[in-house]
Write a protein that holds these residues in place. Structure first.
Motif, mmCIF file in Angstrom:
data_model
loop_
_atom_site.group_PDB
_atom_site.id
_atom_site.type_symbol
_atom_site.label_atom_id
_atom_site.label_comp_id
_atom_site.label_asym_id
_atom_site.label_seq_id
_atom_site.Cartn_x
_atom_site.Cartn_y
_atom_site.Cartn_z
ATOM 1 N N UNK A 100 0.830 -1.214 0.000
ATOM 2 C CA UNK A 100 0.000 0.000 0.000
ATOM 3 C C UNK A 100 0.858 1.256 0.000
ATOM 4 N N UNK A 101 1.870 1.265 0.856
ATOM 5 C CA UNK A 101 2.759 2.430 0.933
ATOM 6 C C UNK A 101 3.493 2.660 -0.386
ATOM 7 N N UNK A 102 3.942 1.576 -1.005
ATOM 8 C CA UNK A 102 4.655 1.704 -2.276
ATOM 9 C C UNK A 102 3.724 2.187 -3.393
ATOM 10 N N UNK A 103 2.490 1.725 -3.369
ATOM 11 C CA UNK A 103 1.537 2.179 -4.388
ATOM 12 C C UNK A 103 1.253 3.676 -4.233
ATOM 13 N N UNK A 104 1.181 4.146 -3.007
ATOM 14 C CA UNK A 104 1.002 5.582 -2.763
ATOM 15 C C UNK A 104 2.248 6.328 -3.227
ATOM 16 N N UNK A 105 3.411 5.785 -2.882
ATOM 17 C CA UNK A 105 4.684 6.415 -3.272
ATOM 18 C C UNK A 105 4.824 6.466 -4.798
ATOM 19 N N UNK A 106 4.309 5.479 -5.478
ATOM 20 C CA UNK A 106 4.372 5.418 -6.940
ATOM 21 C C UNK A 106 3.617 6.586 -7.574
ATOM 22 N N UNK A 107 2.586 7.076 -6.895
ATOM 23 C CA UNK A 107 1.787 8.191 -7.405
ATOM 24 C C UNK A 107 2.452 9.550 -7.181
#
Length: 172
Positions: free
Chosen positions: A19-26
């Motif tokens: 989840x954190x990485x998906x947010x960071x990807x944005x």
């Protein structure tokens, strides 16, 4: 970028990091290299997550096999217990009949002693003839869930009940 590598990751940790990485990807300030690193880490974590699911399913399968083995053993032992209990009952009945036939009320043999003790019990000869004060009436009340489901499904309002949709895990 949030990268941490715990030695043992559980499903919760994997999901949280994903989840954190998906947010960071944005994050629009990421460089192409950072985006590539984040995507590689997401792929790595998804693989770990899939392996974790597979290992849990393998463990579950193993535990199911153990449970079946134990249940089979219980049934095997119960099948051996029943004839033993029948033999014990027959032996006790045989002793009882023999003692009564020979008029023996108590007997001591080697390490065993046999005797009778007096007791009383009530024998019901005709339950229908008993006065009401000597009868216990048991009443149980349980909801008729099938009728309730049918009524709600037909559009009827049933106070105190609703239809709840469940998602049951199915493992094949």
């Amino acid at each position: 970028i949030l990268f941490h590598y715990p030695i043992l990751m559980n499903l919760y940790t994997l999901s949280t990091e994903l989840e954190l990485l998906q947010v960071e990807l944005l994050n629009e300030w990421n460089t192409e290299d950072q985006v590539k690193l984040i995507e590689e880490r997401i792929i790595e974590l998804l693989d770990k997550q899939e392996n974790k699911y597979e290992n849990i399913l393998k463990l579950r399968s193993n535990k199911l096999a153990q449970a079946k083995m134990l249940q089979d053993e219980i049934e095997r032992l119960q099948s051996k217990l029943k004839p033993l209990n029948n033999t014990i009952d027959r032996l006790e009945k045989y002793l009882d009949e023999s003692l009564k036939m020979n008029g023996i009320s108590d007997l001591e043999v080697w390490t065993f002693s046999l005797s009778y003790r007096r007791s009383e019990s009530v024998e019901i000869t005709n339950e229908a003839l008993l006065p009401i004060e000597f009868v216990k009436i048991k009443e149980t009340k349980t909801p008729d869930k099938i009728a309730i489901k049918k009524a709600i499904g037909a559009g009827q309002q049933v106070t105190g009940a609703t239809i709840k949709e469940n998602f049951n895990l199915q493992i094949k």
